[in-house]
Design a protein around this motif. Structure first.
Motif, mmCIF file in Angstrom:
data_model
loop_
_atom_site.group_PDB
_atom_site.id
_atom_site.type_symbol
_atom_site.label_atom_id
_atom_site.label_comp_id
_atom_site.label_asym_id
_atom_site.label_seq_id
_atom_site.Cartn_x
_atom_site.Cartn_y
_atom_site.Cartn_z
ATOM 1 N N LEU A 6 37.583 -13.714 -40.601
ATOM 2 C CA LEU A 6 36.581 -14.189 -41.559
ATOM 3 C C LEU A 6 35.338 -13.313 -41.544
ATOM 4 O O LEU A 6 34.776 -12.978 -42.587
ATOM 5 N N ALA A 7 34.912 -12.943 -40.338
ATOM 6 C CA ALA A 7 33.720 -12.093 -40.248
ATOM 7 C C ALA A 7 33.982 -10.741 -40.903
ATOM 8 O O ALA A 7 33.103 -10.161 -41.541
ATOM 9 N N ARG A 8 35.217 -10.255 -40.756
ATOM 10 C CA ARG A 8 35.550 -8.974 -41.400
ATOM 11 C C ARG A 8 35.560 -9.114 -42.914
ATOM 12 O O ARG A 8 35.061 -8.240 -43.627
ATOM 13 N N ILE A 9 36.143 -10.212 -43.391
ATOM 14 C CA ILE A 9 36.165 -10.418 -44.844
ATOM 15 C C ILE A 9 34.734 -10.493 -45.358
ATOM 16 O O ILE A 9 34.377 -9.888 -46.368
ATOM 17 N N GLN A 10 33.911 -11.215 -44.611
ATOM 18 C CA GLN A 10 32.528 -11.340 -45.050
ATOM 19 C C GLN A 10 31.814 -9.991 -45.039
ATOM 20 O O GLN A 10 31.094 -9.645 -45.975
ATOM 21 N N PHE A 11 32.031 -9.236 -43.969
ATOM 22 C CA PHE A 11 31.368 -7.935 -43.905
ATOM 23 C C PHE A 11 31.839 -7.036 -45.038
ATOM 24 O O PHE A 11 31.035 -6.408 -45.738
ATOM 25 N N ALA A 12 33.147 -6.990 -45.227
ATOM 26 C CA ALA A 12 33.701 -6.116 -46.267
ATOM 27 C C ALA A 12 33.197 -6.524 -47.642
ATOM 28 O O ALA A 12 32.729 -5.696 -48.424
ATOM 29 N N SER A 13 33.254 -7.827 -47.934
ATOM 30 C CA SER A 13 32.899 -8.234 -49.301
ATOM 31 C C SER A 13 31.413 -8.069 -49.559
ATOM 32 O O SER A 13 31.016 -7.568 -50.610
ATOM 33 N N THR A 14 30.566 -8.451 -48.597
ATOM 34 C CA THR A 14 29.132 -8.327 -48.855
ATOM 35 C C THR A 14 28.695 -6.864 -48.885
ATOM 36 O O THR A 14 27.816 -6.494 -49.646
ATOM 37 N N THR A 15 29.356 -6.037 -48.067
ATOM 38 C CA THR A 15 28.981 -4.628 -48.059
ATOM 39 C C THR A 15 29.423 -3.944 -49.348
ATOM 40 O O THR A 15 28.665 -3.185 -49.953
ATOM 41 N N LEU A 16 30.635 -4.231 -49.762
ATOM 42 C CA LEU A 16 31.113 -3.607 -51.002
ATOM 43 C C LEU A 16 30.273 -4.064 -52.186
ATOM 44 O O LEU A 16 29.959 -3.282 -53.087
ATOM 45 N N PHE A 17 29.894 -5.335 -52.176
ATOM 46 C CA PHE A 17 29.061 -5.821 -53.276
ATOM 47 C C PHE A 17 27.703 -5.127 -53.243
ATOM 48 O O PHE A 17 27.217 -4.642 -54.270
ATOM 49 N N HIS A 18 27.093 -5.082 -52.074
ATOM 50 C CA HIS A 18 25.806 -4.393 -51.931
ATOM 51 C C HIS A 18 25.933 -2.952 -52.415
ATOM 52 O O HIS A 18 25.033 -2.412 -53.064
#
Lengths: 467, 338
Positions: A6-18
């Motif tokens: 979950l933490a990876r999904i969150q990191f990936a999605s928020t970083t890609l969005f940013h």
């Protein structure tokens, strides 16, 4: 271990969005600074009009980039506290320096620029947008300094169970930093440029404000060519860097399980079976992989199995092979978009200099979807870079699975993941809607507003009670 | 003084700077709901902080970055331990940050209402959460031997932390109202003054209660009597004089008093914590000290060098930006759009 996922999904999605917003901000800041410089130097109103029109997109985009950036800084502590304890000494320092050196500069001068148009001399007002532009680039530099440490850890010693900094010069001369930083900046320049090109193409097709958008597309194409060619050259140096510093990432990007022959051929496309560890149906270009890797037409490239054996010997039992398919295809999508951008800018400049661009409707039509290509390229570039590093969070030092916060539950991460995804999705939709609105309205509409309304950034804004 | 102590002070200074600067623009943000009546007035209020709010917020980001770099353990413990409050803080800060840019981009009352609520929530929730954060850190949190924090609802929310949160909210609002008396003309200036005189009492009472509770719930007074008693005495005396200052229209002085008050309350948390960065309620042996939470000497030296070079420059151009926008705004000011 659900927390890690979950933490990876969150990191990936928020970083890609940013990272949708960051390159566009960097690129547009530069282009707007160029336009405003032209205005100050040539003293022609049209350049001021251009500055104003394009700045509306920039400011909407900048706002989202800033707010989504705050979470980037916070989530290292929130989701990856073990990682933060381990590397804060050397990873936190560039982030802190970024805030001191770049964030303050950007955020102070953007305020001065937006609100200071009538309070400052032309030159000081121009200087403030250049300072914003410099700030965005500096920001990228320090973030990449931090990221490069994760890819290629240098300038540290293991002490007290942590990676402590012992050589800032090594950190700032990290080879990875100096291949990644120019590559990212050229990517950003291309993102801003092709946005300007695509939007201008839309107006030229509609034959609205032709003079205005011919000038805009010209600036966009020139800047886009610099970005595109820069991407190609710096991309090449990335590959050479990978060969000796992160060979596993390179092998995964090639779908190369066993060592290649000598000279090595470059795989254009292939079918990869990660379970059976084979790559079949390769379409290959002879010699090219050797050239990409070593700048000469000979030399073999080690495969993932060989490299994994080496790593098992060094780090103990385990599977050190990253997700191969993702790495392989991300690399191809990234490189493919870069190639299209180079061709698009060269073709556009050719048409521009023959004064045919406004009439080349096929080219203009194609340039509208091309707006999205840099974003796709940027995202897949990062996916390749970060996925290709797995299972490591810091290459060779710490595994991603060991980096999470032990005291944060999967439920908490899931809650924040849902909250932020929802908000980010809303922000994404709003941005698109606002961009479309601004495009529909165009720069000409401003004239119908009261001419004495001098706020330069009120294109398309509400004018309740202004006059 | 060890470098780690210096960085503890620097981080305190960053949070104090944040509370003073973003404090008034949070206050102005609250004013958009309580004080402004018309769209034009809302625009006026937003315009007073327009040029500076973004830079003010960077003080928080820098404080977070400095914690990460200088005190990785503190950063890791706090940010993971206060997971849910930080999620909430980020959500409202995101909404607020884009609201200023978005609100006037579409000509629809519903659209504007959404962003008005965002500005309001983003202005009232953060000072509350920061008050809760600081007071609970001082009061003590369940930090275990591995420096991990496992807090339950009552650790976050109790009478002391709520008092801390409410104190920050009311002081920020008062601070913002006084900022408006400095930055506006005409009816708005008058109304801000009247509102400040009303809020004065509420904020004063909560402030006094909070100081009292600090003595009850924390060891701060026991261990730092010599500093905290004179500090709070000065604050209470200044605050007592504030009513007169506001009434007399001494706007610069009044604003300075609320700035000093916010600074003192923020500073008191750090003074109370020293030489710890976090107090453990499980076992005082688990208290996280400045020394044990800090980065290596090399890193701290480098950061000190960067901070000493950069901070004066940052302060220099920050002052210049306030100088550029020093004029009062009126409702007739030509362009109030964002």
């Amino acid at each position: 271990m659900e927390e890690v996922l979950l933490a990876r999904i969150q990191f990936a999605s928020t970083t890609l969005f940013h990272f949708i917003f960051v390159p566009l901000s960097i690129g547009l800041a530069l282009i707007i600074a160029i336009m405003q410089t032209l205005y100050v130097v040539k003293k022609k109103e049209i350049y001021m009009k251009m500055t104003k029109f394009w700045s509306v997109f920039f400011l909407i985009n900048f706002a989202i980039g800033v707010v989504t950036g705050i979470f980037q800084e916070f989530q290292f502590g929130m989701n990856w506290s073990t990682y933060s304890r381990f590397v804060g000494d050397i990873f936190g320092a560039p982030l802190a320096v970024e805030a001191l050196l770049a964030f303050f500069l950007e955020s102070t001068f953007i305020g001065i620029w937006i609100f200071g148009a009538h309070k400052l001399s032309k030159k000081v007002h121009l200087a403030s947008i250049w300072l914003v532009s410099i700030g965005t680039v500096l920001s990228a530099f320090w973030i990449l300094a931090a990221n490069s440490f994760m890819q290629n850890p240098v300038g540290y010693q293991l002490q007290n169970g942590r990676a402590e900094m012992n050589d800032i010069v090594a950190l700032l001369t990290n080879e990875k930093l100096w291949v990644a930083f120019p590559h990212t900046i050229f990517g950003s320049i291309a993102t801003g440029a092709f946005f300007v090109v695509g939007v201008s193409a839309f107006y030229l097709l509609k034959k609205r404000q032709t003079d205005f958008f011919k000038k805009s597309i010209g600036i966009g194409l020139l800047v886009g060519m610099v970005g595109g060619l820069g991407l190609a050259f710096t991309g090449h140096s990335q590959a050479q860097y990978l060969m000796h510093a992160q060979p596993m990432k390179m092998a995964a990007a090639e779908g190369l399980w066993e060592d290649s022959g000598d000279p090595a051929a470059w795989t254009v496309i292939a079918k990869i079976d990660s379970d059976k560890q084979v790559t079949t149906q390769r379409l290959e270009i002879p010699y090219l992989l050797s050239y990409l890797s070593y700048n000469e037409f000979s030399g073999k490239v080690l495969g993932m199995n060989t490299l994994n054996d080496q790593m098992v010997e060094k780090y103990g039992e385990g599977n050190y092979i990253p997700p191969v398919k993702t790495t392989f295809w991300s690399f191809r999508i990234m490189a493919g978009t870069g190639g299209v951008l180079v061709m698009a800018s060269l073709l556009g400049l050719f048409l521009l200099f023959r004064k045919k661009i406004a009439a080349s409707s096929l080219y203009l039509k194609l340039m509208i979807p091309v707006i999205f290509l840099p974003f796709i390229g940027n995202s897949f570039g990062w996916i390749m870079s970060e996925i290709g590093r797995q299972p490591w969070v810091v290459n060779g030092l710490m595994k991603t699975a060991d980096a999470v916060s032990p005291n944060v539950s999967a439920g908490q991460i899931l809650f924040s993941l849902i909250s932020f995804s929802t908000i980010y999705a809303i922000l994404g939709i709003i941005m698109v809607v606002l961009f479309v609105k601004v495009i529909q309205r165009g720069p000409e509409e401003r004239k119908q507003e009261d001419v004495s309304v001098t706020d330069p950034f009120n294109v398309g804004g509400v004018t309740n009670g202004t006059k | 003084m060890a470098l780690s102590d210096l960085w503890f002070v620097l981080i305190a200074v960053l949070f104090i700077g944040f509370m003073i600067l973003e404090g008034f623009d949070f206050g102005v943000g609250m004013g958009t709901k309580f004080l402004a009546k018309t769209e034009r007035e809302k625009q006026l209020l937003i315009h007073t902080i327009g040029p500076v709010w973004d830079a003010n917020e960077v003080w928080l980001i820098t404080a977070g970055g400095a914690m990460f770099a200088a005190f990785p353990h503190w950063y890791a413990t706090v940010f993971s331990g206060y997971y849910m409050p930080f999620v909430l803080l980020l959500i409202v800060l995101i909404a607020r940050g884009v609201a200023f840019e978005f609100r006037e981009k579409v000509d629809s009352p519903k659209w504007i209402a959404v962003w008005d609520w965002s500005i309001f929530a983003g202005s009232i929730v953060p000072p509350f959460l920061l008050g809760v954060l600081f007071s609970s850190m001082l009061k003590g949190m369940p930090v275990d031997g591995d420096m991990n924090l496992h807090a339950g609802f009552a650790d976050f929310v109790n009478i002391y932390t709520v008092a801390g949160g409410v104190a920050f909210v009311l002081l920020s609002y008062l601070h913002g109202l006084l900022f408006l008396t400095l930055k506006t003309e005409g009816p708005m200036r008058k109304r801000a003054k009247e509102a400040a005189l009303r809020i004065y009492w509420a904020a004063g009472i909560v402030l006094a209660v909070f100081i009292g509770l600090t003595a009850v719930y924390t060891d701060a007074f026991a261990s730092r009597q010599a500093i905290l008693i004179p500090l709070f005495a000065v604050v209470l005396i200044l605050y007592a004089l504030l009513h007169r200052l506001i009434k007399k229209g001494r706007e610069g002085f009044s604003f300075t008093v609320t700035a000093v008050t916010l600074a003192a309350v923020t500073a008191s948390f750090f003074i109370g914590l020293f030489p710890n960065v976090l107090v453990s309620t499980i076992d005082s042996a688990f208290n996280m000290t400045i020394k044990a939470s800090a980065s290596g000497e090399y890193s701290l030296k480098l950061m000190t060098f960067v901070a000493l070079t950069m901070v004066p420059i940052v302060i220099g151009y920050t002052i210049w930006s306030y100088y550029v926008f020093r004029k009062r705004l009126t409702e007739d000011s030509e362009h109030l759009e964002y």
